[in-house]
Scaffold this active site. Structure first.
Site, PDB file in Angstrom:
ATOM      1  N   GLU A 220      -5.457  -3.251 -58.466  1.00  0.00           N
ATOM      2  CA  GLU A 220      -4.145  -2.936 -59.053  1.00  0.00           C
ATOM      3  C   GLU A 220      -4.293  -2.016 -60.253  1.00  0.00           C
ATOM      4  OE1 GLU A 220      -1.542  -3.540 -57.536  1.00  0.00           O
ATOM      5  OE2 GLU A 220      -1.695  -5.413 -56.430  1.00  0.00           O
ATOM      6  N   ARG A 224      -2.708   1.797 -60.025  1.00  0.00           N
ATOM      7  CA  ARG A 224      -1.517   2.035 -60.862  1.00  0.00           C
ATOM      8  C   ARG A 224      -1.873   2.728 -62.173  1.00  0.00           C
ATOM      9  NH1 ARG A 224       2.681  -2.829 -59.380  1.00  0.00           N
ATOM     10  NH2 ARG A 224       1.413  -3.793 -57.768  1.00  0.00           N
ATOM     11  N   ASP A 364      -3.962  -3.118 -45.085  1.00  0.00           N
ATOM     12  CA  ASP A 364      -3.265  -1.824 -45.023  1.00  0.00           C
ATOM     13  C   ASP A 364      -4.023  -0.589 -45.505  1.00  0.00           C
ATOM     14  OD1 ASP A 364      -3.097  -2.839 -47.619  1.00  0.00           O
ATOM     15  OD2 ASP A 364      -0.928  -2.718 -47.787  1.00  0.00           O
ATOM     16  N   GLU A 533       7.069   1.669 -48.825  1.00  0.00           N
ATOM     17  CA  GLU A 533       6.336   2.179 -47.650  1.00  0.00           C
ATOM     18  C   GLU A 533       7.205   2.957 -46.665  1.00  0.00           C
ATOM     19  OE1 GLU A 533       5.998  -0.959 -48.810  1.00  0.00           O
ATOM     20  OE2 GLU A 533       4.033  -0.668 -49.754  1.00  0.00           O
TER      21      GLU A 533
HETATM   22  C1  DMJ Z   1       1.779  -0.656 -54.014  1.00  0.00           C
HETATM   23  O1  DMJ Z   1       1.157  -1.166 -55.118  1.00  0.00           O
HETATM   24  C2  DMJ Z   1       0.831   0.140 -53.171  1.00  0.00           C
HETATM   25  O2  DMJ Z   1       1.545   0.981 -52.329  1.00  0.00           O
HETATM   26  C3  DMJ Z   1      -0.084  -0.727 -52.372  1.00  0.00           C
HETATM   27  O3  DMJ Z   1      -0.894   0.015 -51.506  1.00  0.00           O
HETATM   28  C4  DMJ Z   1       0.707  -1.709 -51.549  1.00  0.00           C
HETATM   29  N1  DMJ Z   1       1.645  -2.438 -52.324  1.00  0.00           N
HETATM   30  C5  DMJ Z   1       2.459  -1.756 -53.287  1.00  0.00           C
HETATM   31  C6  DMJ Z   1       3.808  -1.316 -52.794  1.00  0.00           C
HETATM   32  O4  DMJ Z   1       4.419  -2.089 -51.871  1.00  0.00           O
END
Ligand code: DMJ
Length: 644
Positions: A220, A224, A364, A533
């Protein structure tokens, strides 16, 4: 090493009739009975005989001349310059066998008509349309300003805003995550005041926070905070070919903070006994430890590389890239199920743990970064990173083969899960998170250029077309997950009606939706976290196909966010239940609403030349990094070092 699944794949095969294999016999008979020859000779048996005789003669002639075996990767190899030379097959018997086995599968070409008359391919909307989209883009900018104003008023310096209780909350370790996640969106939107406020906060507070804070999650914090700092560095003119910020600190401030943070985050790699990093870092003393279950998520450890590679390129220090890329080199050696991987991995053994396979949570962005890191590094001449492309292609074949099914009754295409891995059964369940996949598939197919250009230049392989088709089908399903609900907003998780699964009375609430019987939403899955997404995929698909329907879908989704998630006093909020009106609200504005959701909507409605997809790669949190030929060479280029 791929193991095949024990149960029949027939039921889960994604039926793409356009590119289905055709036997040699079918090709001959179809040619005979669909061509001019049919019209002229069908009533004449001598004519038929002569026709067959001519074809046989031609086939013999071809077989006696050695030439290259046709390959569907021809187009791609032009783009890559890394494919092996084609093997020359001279053995006549072998060629004859090959010819009998299957007809060559050639990628489709644009027909003359498509080039001139299809709105999708011309990409030139009329002036009225352009005005409409500019106005809609302004609406998104206003939404961002409203979101930021709530955050600034009630939560400046906290990670997140709780918009209903009008206060801040540190849910991500206390590095002011919303400030950093929002900054490049404000730069792209030209919001100088926000850039100045966010930039000054970062300059005055972030280094101190980094040196004092306790536990943060490696993934995270990387996507971010590190990602946000790096794109702010570039967009504010850091490497000198773009300056979207006339205000805020000098670009080197962002870079210095990024290096300080990354140096601490590196401890997650260096304290682990394997190339798989620990999941948590204690920033203040640069130490790291595993999560309480001792495991790391597959997607988390494989979603750090774009950021660390770019930092190496601009800082001139190879250590970030070296550590981060060890993870992919290690993944290359692990056993997979047709390219698909379990969602947990142990940093102690370096092995996957459990069998669970999905492209939703914890799985994912492994697939997303395979192709994006390859796009970032592919210009490096030694071709060392081709394995990433191969892993991606194999995984997408695995997705199409094992995970894709269609719903009853309306044949929506979705990507399900294998909860028991290769030994388990299929689950018709899809996280909203999976809706990143249409964008990734489209990007992987054309490498960021338009489909029109890729087709003109003959760059698309059969697999690229299959991936593009899946991208478009899946994007529709993701959009219908929104339009099937009462609020027009998607749930966190949807189930799909198949021949093996149905539950009555769990529709989305919008009875006028055609898909109300196809999509099932369980009680616990009805929340919406303002996730990006689907709009991310709509943005990428619009850029690549130029089909205006993706903009219209994005506009519908944006209007629903406006209607049901906007909080008057400032900010936007997550919802508890998207299927009931009025929806119950949840009191949280996630950082990615400003970092991703509003950024992608803004770009979707704007000029396609802004941040072009063949020159930038977006990290998984929507922070764009430039792709430049020279700068990803080991340790960065001298030119880049000179600017530090
Ligand atoms: C974000 O922090 C990123 O896109 C991550 O890959 C998946 N989750 C969140 C958004 O849904």
């Amino acid at each position: 090493m791929s193991k095949s699944l024990p149960y029949s794949v027939k039921d889960v095969h994604y039926d793409n009739a356009k590119f289905r294999h055709r036997s040699f016999f079918k090709v001959i008979t179809q040619t005979l009975f669909t061509s001019d020859m049919k019209r002229e000779c069908v009533s004449c048996s001598t004519g038929k005989f002569l026709g067959l005789f001519m074809i046989f003669g031609l086939a013999c002639l071809m077989l006696t001349h050695a030439s290259k075996t046709p390959s569907v990767t021809d187009g791609l190899s032009k783009g890559l310059g890394t494919n092996e030379e084609q093997k020359v097959v001279t053995d006549v018997g072998l060629r004859f066998k090959k010819l009998l086995r299957r007809a060559p599968r050639l990628p489709p070409r644009l027909s003359g008509n498509e080039k001139v008359s299809s709105g999708i391919f011309t990409g030139k909307p009329n002036e009225h349309d352009e005005e409409k989209w500019k106005a809609r883009q302004r609406n998104v900018k206003e939404a961002f300003t409203h979101a930021w104003s709530g955050y600034k008023k009630f939560a400046m310096g906290y990670d997140e805003l709780l918009p209903l209780s009008m206060q801040g909350f540190d849910g991500l370790g206390g590095l002011g995550a919303t400030v950093v996640d929002s900054l490049d969106t404000a730069m792209i939107m030209g919001l100088e005041e926000v850039v100045s406020e966010a930039g000054s906060w970062i300059e005055s507070n972030l280094l101190e926070r980094i040196s004092q804070k306790g536990d943060v999650n490696l993934f995270e914090t990387t996507i971010r905070v590190l990602g946000g700092l790096l794109s702010a560095y570039h967009l504010s003119g850091g490497d000198q070919d773009m300056n979207l910020a006339n205000t805020g600190p000098k670009p080197t401030i962002y870079l210095e903070i990024a290096k300080n943070l990354a140096d601490r985050l590196l401890s997650a790699f260096t304290s682990s006994p394997t190339p798989i990093p620990y999941s948590d870092v204690l920033l203040k003393n640069s130490s790291a430890h595993p999560a309480s279950n001792l495991l790391s998520s597959t997607s988390e450890v494989s979603t750090l590389q774009l950021e660390f590679n770019y930092l190496s390129a601009i800082s001139g220090d190879p250590k970030y890239k070296t550590e981060a890329m060890k993870v992919f080199a290690h993944f290359k050696t692990l056993p997979k199920v047709e390219g698909l991987v379990p969602i947990y991995i142990s940093p102690h053994s370096g092995e996957f743990i459990g069998q669970e396979i999905r492209l939703g949570s914890r799985g994912d962005s492994y697939y997303e970064y395979l192709i994006k890191v390859w796009l970032q590094l592919r210009s490096i001449q030694d071709g060392n990173f081709t394995y990433l492309y191969d892993m991606y292609e194999e995984a997408m074949r695995g997705v199409r083969h094992l995970l894709v099914q269609k719903t009853i009754p309306n044949e929506l295409v979705f990507v399900g899960e294998l909860p028991g891995g290769s030994k388990g059964s299929f689950s018709p369940k899809m996280d909203h998170l999976v809706c990143f996949l249409p964008g990734t598939l489209a990007l992987g197919a054309t490498k960021g250029i338009t489909k029109e250009k890729a087709m003109k230049d003959n760059l698309l392989t059969i697999e690229d077309f299959e991936n593009l088709k899946l991208a478009e089908d899946l994007a529709k399903t993701c959009f219908e997950m929104y339009s099937v609900t009462s609020t027009g907003l998607a749930p966190e998780i949807a189930y799909f009606h198949t021949k093996d699964f149905y539950e009555d009375g769990l529709g989305g609430g919008n009875q006028s939706s055609e898909y109300v019987n196809d999509i099932i939403i369980k009680f616990n899955d009805r929340h919406n976290l303002l996730r990006p997404e689907t709009v991310e995929s709509l943005f990428v698909l619009y850029r690549i196909t130029q089909d205006p329907k993706y903009r219209e879908w994005g506009w519908q989704i944006f209007q629903s966010f406006e209607k049901y998630t906007k909080v008057d006093s400032g900010g936007y909020t997550s919802l508890n239940d998207v299927t009931t009106l009025p929806p119950q609200r949840r009191d949280k504005m996630e950082t990615f609403f400003l970092g991703e959701t509003l950024k992608y909507l803004y770009l979707l409605f704007g000029d396609s030349s802004v941040i072009p997809l063949d020159k930038f790669v977006f990290n998984t949190e929507a922070h764009p990094f430039p792709i430049k030929d020279a700068i990803y060479l080991e340790g960065g280029s001298n030119m880049m070092k000179g600017t530090m």
